[in-house]
Write an enzyme that holds these catalytic residues in place. Sequence first.
Site, PDB file in Angstrom:
ATOM      1  CG  HIS A  61      -1.774   1.184   1.404  1.00  0.00           C
ATOM      2  ND1 HIS A  61      -3.139   1.139   1.293  1.00  0.00           N
ATOM      3  CD2 HIS A  61      -1.468   2.483   1.702  1.00  0.00           C
ATOM      4  CE1 HIS A  61      -3.638   2.343   1.503  1.00  0.00           C
ATOM      5  NE2 HIS A  61      -2.633   3.175   1.760  1.00  0.00           N
ATOM      6  CD  GLU A  62       1.754   3.474   3.831  1.00  0.00           C
ATOM      7  OE1 GLU A  62       1.832   4.460   3.065  1.00  0.00           O
ATOM      8  OE2 GLU A  62       0.956   3.417   4.773  1.00  0.00           O
TER       9      GLU A  62
END
Length: 269
Positions: A61-62
């Site tokens: 996600h990051e």
Amino acid sequence: MTSATTRRGDRRISPVFLGILAVTAVGGWAAWTGFAPIPGRPGLAVFLFVTAAWVVSLCLHEYAHARTALHSGDVSVGAKGYLTLNPLKYTHAVLSILLPLLFLVMGGIGLPGGAVFIERGRIRGRWRHSLVSAAGPLTNVLFAAVCTAPFWLHALDGVPDGFRYALAFLALLQVTAAILNFLPVPGLDGYGVVEPWLSHGVKRQVEPFAPFGLIFVFALLWVPSLNIAFFDVIHTLLHHLGVGPLDQYCGHELYRFWQGGSGLCPVSR
């Protein structure tokens, strides 16, 4: 373009992330084979697999935020270590990893974490700003699609019960995280998607509330009626993806192996 603006070491996958992948693989193998490190507690394998896979999804996600920012003009993400998938490099490691893990263990909620620090001044164009914010939760959507693929493809023949339940619970976490992240609440990615299209006056009025957005969402989830309505939406979406309520329930029950389970979820190899 990427190789010209970032050093090779800035893009090398971190041993920390590879270690998390290894734990995911071992946990997945244990859930598939029915191996129980603690006799009579098959849920421990589900716990290891789901927890490690959840951390992998948080890292991705990051990474998606950082990678999209890189191609949108923010070359500083490389030097910050965001492209190595190392969760220890995140600006808000507590919000990005520890807090979501805490809520996962406590309540089985896929709580969104804090974003990596993007130098927005380097990025030009409202669409690019929106895409940088959307890239993270879109990763959760993709992760959910992968987890639910055996269900909506009707390819569960031969899949052991424990692994099936683990996939169902992991899918629930990903769908929960995607929906929460896409809420247009200050401090969450959903607000980052719409923020570039707001007037400067509205941005100035909303900015002071950004640090409290996640707390506000968490508080709302504690309201019984809202909690029930929210999870009704989650369960309905999963049902349409072929993941039945029993699979979701058993995945959560096995995950909480320390509680012993209700005995309603058979686990066969």
